[in-house]
Design an enzyme around this catalytic site. Structure first.
Site, PDB file in Angstrom:
ATOM      1  N   CYS A   1      56.763  40.703  47.481  1.00  0.00           N
ATOM      2  CA  CYS A   1      55.714  41.227  46.599  1.00  0.00           C
ATOM      3  C   CYS A   1      55.590  40.313  45.379  1.00  0.00           C
ATOM      4  O   CYS A   1      54.495  40.038  44.888  1.00  0.00           O
ATOM      5  CB  CYS A   1      56.055  42.626  46.107  1.00  0.00           C
ATOM      6  SG  CYS A   1      56.525  43.799  47.379  1.00  0.00           S
TER       7      CYS A   1
ATOM      8  N   HIS B   1      52.492  38.799  43.029  1.00  0.00           N
ATOM      9  CA  HIS B   1      52.183  39.550  41.805  1.00  0.00           C
ATOM     10  C   HIS B   1      53.027  39.163  40.600  1.00  0.00           C
ATOM     11  O   HIS B   1      52.755  39.609  39.501  1.00  0.00           O
ATOM     12  CB  HIS B   1      52.295  41.054  42.079  1.00  0.00           C
ATOM     13  CG  HIS B   1      51.291  41.528  43.080  1.00  0.00           C
ATOM     14  ND1 HIS B   1      49.937  41.495  42.841  1.00  0.00           N
ATOM     15  CD2 HIS B   1      51.432  42.005  44.340  1.00  0.00           C
ATOM     16  CE1 HIS B   1      49.290  41.961  43.903  1.00  0.00           C
ATOM     17  NE2 HIS B   1      50.176  42.266  44.834  1.00  0.00           N
TER      18      HIS B   1
ATOM     19  N   ARG C   1      47.899  51.377  48.952  1.00  0.00           N
ATOM     20  CA  ARG C   1      47.977  50.009  48.457  1.00  0.00           C
ATOM     21  C   ARG C   1      49.263  49.325  48.941  1.00  0.00           C
ATOM     22  O   ARG C   1      49.246  48.175  49.344  1.00  0.00           O
ATOM     23  CB  ARG C   1      47.918  50.057  46.930  1.00  0.00           C
ATOM     24  CG  ARG C   1      47.757  48.714  46.253  1.00  0.00           C
ATOM     25  CD  ARG C   1      46.481  47.999  46.591  1.00  0.00           C
ATOM     26  NE  ARG C   1      46.707  46.883  47.502  1.00  0.00           N
ATOM     27  CZ  ARG C   1      45.807  45.958  47.814  1.00  0.00           C
ATOM     28  NH1 ARG C   1      44.593  46.011  47.312  1.00  0.00           N
ATOM     29  NH2 ARG C   1      46.088  44.995  48.654  1.00  0.00           N
TER      30      ARG C   1
ATOM     31  N   CYS D   1      49.254  45.964  51.374  1.00  0.00           N
ATOM     32  CA  CYS D   1      49.863  44.684  50.996  1.00  0.00           C
ATOM     33  C   CYS D   1      50.899  44.237  52.028  1.00  0.00           C
ATOM     34  O   CYS D   1      51.010  43.051  52.319  1.00  0.00           O
ATOM     35  CB  CYS D   1      50.472  44.744  49.592  1.00  0.00           C
ATOM     36  SG  CYS D   1      49.295  44.285  48.298  1.00  0.00           S
TER      37      CYS D   1
END
Lengths: 164, 103, 286
Positions: free
Chosen positions: C200, C204, C243, C247
């Site tokens: 992740c 991000h 979400r 992802c």
């Protein structure tokens, strides 16, 4: 999402009309059945213009004439659409005696997206959100004093609004 | 009950600014569903705004107007407390109408 | 499917982009969430010196001017309005047994979004708002909702709305199990997985503000404050669960079940490190 070149001619079939109503019942609370008295809208829905493929044919069908570019038509649109399904597009103009404003998207399957009637007393400006299948010119037409004026802007689309 | 139409109409000076958001799928007829079948076109064709018995704005829409469509315009006249009548009709003959107060 | 493939090739291009700044310190010897959160926030503040802390809750929109304009236009009459109204109506409507959602929550459920997820010491696990809502339904004889959209999005939209402006206030009680849940969430966030071998954080933390396909990557700081969101790409609302699974799928990983222990811990971690940033949900996104 798959794009086909099937237009929206099929809608006129009664079968579909029935199916649509069922779905709407599911959504709840929409007055059904009776076509509304759009009393004030004595102008007919320009069905043919919306069926044309290219922008030139659509403008011809809608207005029966051609437009000339004018810097008095201010078209506002993003450089890069964050998503082709929802592209904010707005227009203002300093032209007098405006009677209608239309938006066309050249590369859409049917170029004409929206056409607004502007009665006397209504400000010649409108904002709306349109779908764009891919990168394309957006053309705004202002009908003023019986003549057509236009403005054009390119909007880049990387995520297509084929779905909406 | 819940209307498909949300309106904000505010008057300031001699103009009334109107914004509307309508709950409608605006299916283009160019998209297939998960089973590969075309979702038939289903879209609002005409949306009208009336004030004082006169239409102040008429929208003619095709399938390229976004889902849950939005529109904004202004007109001269219209006082706080006046009624604004909004109606739409779609290509399947469904419709909705509502009356909003100008703020 | 097609969009997943596009996404994947763009992701590879992104990986090739020399990813510059070092991610915030990962391996502290003894877990120290408070120090983590400080380092985490400092990393983003240093990376985007022009932004105020509260700007981070707007995800991609604070990082790009053209997009910021489109967002402002959308917020004039935001596309989540219908969902918000539906959530408000659902929230006030009693269950068949006469009880309502308000009976399941502190302060009758109003203005409490910023306290979720919390660590439940009886269960020994993290409880998210979505989970608490479904437990409330089940306890009152109602069927649970899908975690990803529609009703669940509407309910959480309304609850977030009543908490707008209130800073995230996630607590990690003095309980080794709570600390472990936090550490698990953090580990999940930084672990590479999926065919593309991305964590992740690869997107991000290391690349916020960069474009991937058409999208601008949101910073991990404040990434949950605007939930649930109306995403134009979805043509509708989605929850935190939606979400997270999206992802995972986009990086060709295998999504977990919504509200699995891992996702609950992940939400705990991400919310905790955004402590102090205001709730802004529901949000609108590309």
């Amino acid at each position: 999402m798959t794009i086909t070149d099937n237009g929206f001619t099929a809608t006129r079939r009664l079968v579909l009309q029935g199916a649509g109503l069922v779905i709407l019942v599911g959504l709840g609370n929409i007055p059904l059945g009776v076509a509304p008295a759009l009393a004030a809208a004595n102008d007919k829905y320009p069905e043919d213009a919306f069926k044309q493929k290219g922008e030139a044919d659509a403008i011809k069908s809608l207005y029966g004439k051609t437009a000339e570019p004018s810097d008095k038509v201010k078209l506002d649109a993003p450089e890069i659409a964050e998503n082709g399904a929802v592209v904010p597009i707005s227009l203002t103009t300093t032209l007098a005696d405006v009677t209608s404003i239309s938006f066309l998207v050249s590369e859409n399957p049917n170029a004409l997206a929206a056409s607004y009637q502007i009665p006397p007393g209504t400000v010649p400006a409108v904002a709306n959100r349109l779908k764009m299948a891919k990168t394309s010119n957006v053309i705004a037409i202002v009908e003023a004093g019986g003549k057509l004026y236009s403005a054009t802007r390119e909007v880049k689309v990387t995520v297509g609004g084929c779905g909406g | 009950m819940a209307s498909t139409i949300r309106v904000r109409a505010t008057s300031s000076g001699d103009t009334t600014e109107v914004q509307a958001l309508i709950q409608h799928p605006m299916d283009s007829g160019f998209v297939k569903d998960a089973k590969g079948e075309i979702i038939p076109p289903h879209f609002i064709q005409q949306l009208t705004f009336e004030h004082d018995g006169k239409s102040v704005f008429v929208a003619n829409w095709g399938t390229a107007v976004s889902k849950d469509p939005y529109v904004k315009f202004s007109f001269k006249g219209g006082n706080k407390g006046d009624d604004l009548k909004i109606s739409w009709v779609d290509n399947k003959g469904a419709s909705d109408t509502t009356t909003a107060k100008i703020l | 499917m097609r969009s997943a493939i596009h996404f994947a090739s763009a992701a590879l291009a992104l990986a090739a982009l020399a990813s510059v700044a070092a991610p915030p310190a990962l391996a502290a010897d003894t877990p120290n969430p408070a120090a983590d959160a400080r380092a985490f926030q400092k990393y983003f503040i240093d990376k985007f010196p022009k932004l105020k802390l509260a700007d981070f809750v707007n995800g991609p929109y604070s990082l790009n001017e053209d997009m910021h304009k489109q967002w402002e236009e959308k917020e004039q009459f935001p596309p989540y309005e219908f969902s918000l109204d539906m959530g408000k109506e659902m929230f006030s409507k009693p269950f068949k047994n006469g009880k309502s959602y308000a009976d399941c929550f502190p302060n009758k459920g109003i203005g409490i979004r910023q306290d979720y997820p919390y660590f439940d010491d009886k269960e020994g696990k993290v409880v998210t708002l979505e989970l608490a809502l479904n437990r409330c339904r089940v306890a009152n004889g109602e069927a649970p909702f899908s975690y990803v959209k529609d009703e669940m999005a509407a309910l959480t939209a309304y609850m977030a709305f009543t908490s707008r402006g209130k800073p995230f206030d996630i607590k990690i009680p003095n309980d080794p199990r709570a600390l472990e849940a936090y550490e698990n969430g953090k580990r999940y966030f930084y672990t590479r997985r999926g065919q593309l071998n991305f964590s992740c954080a690869s997107c991000h933390v290391q690349n916020p503000g960069e474009r991937i396909r058409a999208e601008i990557l949101a910073p991990a700081l404040g990434i949950l404050n605007a939930m649930p969101i109306y995403r134009s790409e979805w043509g509708g609302m989605g929850t935190i669960s939606r979400r997270f699974t999206t992802c995972n799928v986009q990086t060709r990983g295998v999504p977990l079940d919504p509200q699995s222990d891992e996702y609950r811990d992940l939400e705990y971690y991400l919310s905790y490190v955004s402590n102090g940033l205001p709730i802004s949900g529901p949000g609108a996104r590309p």
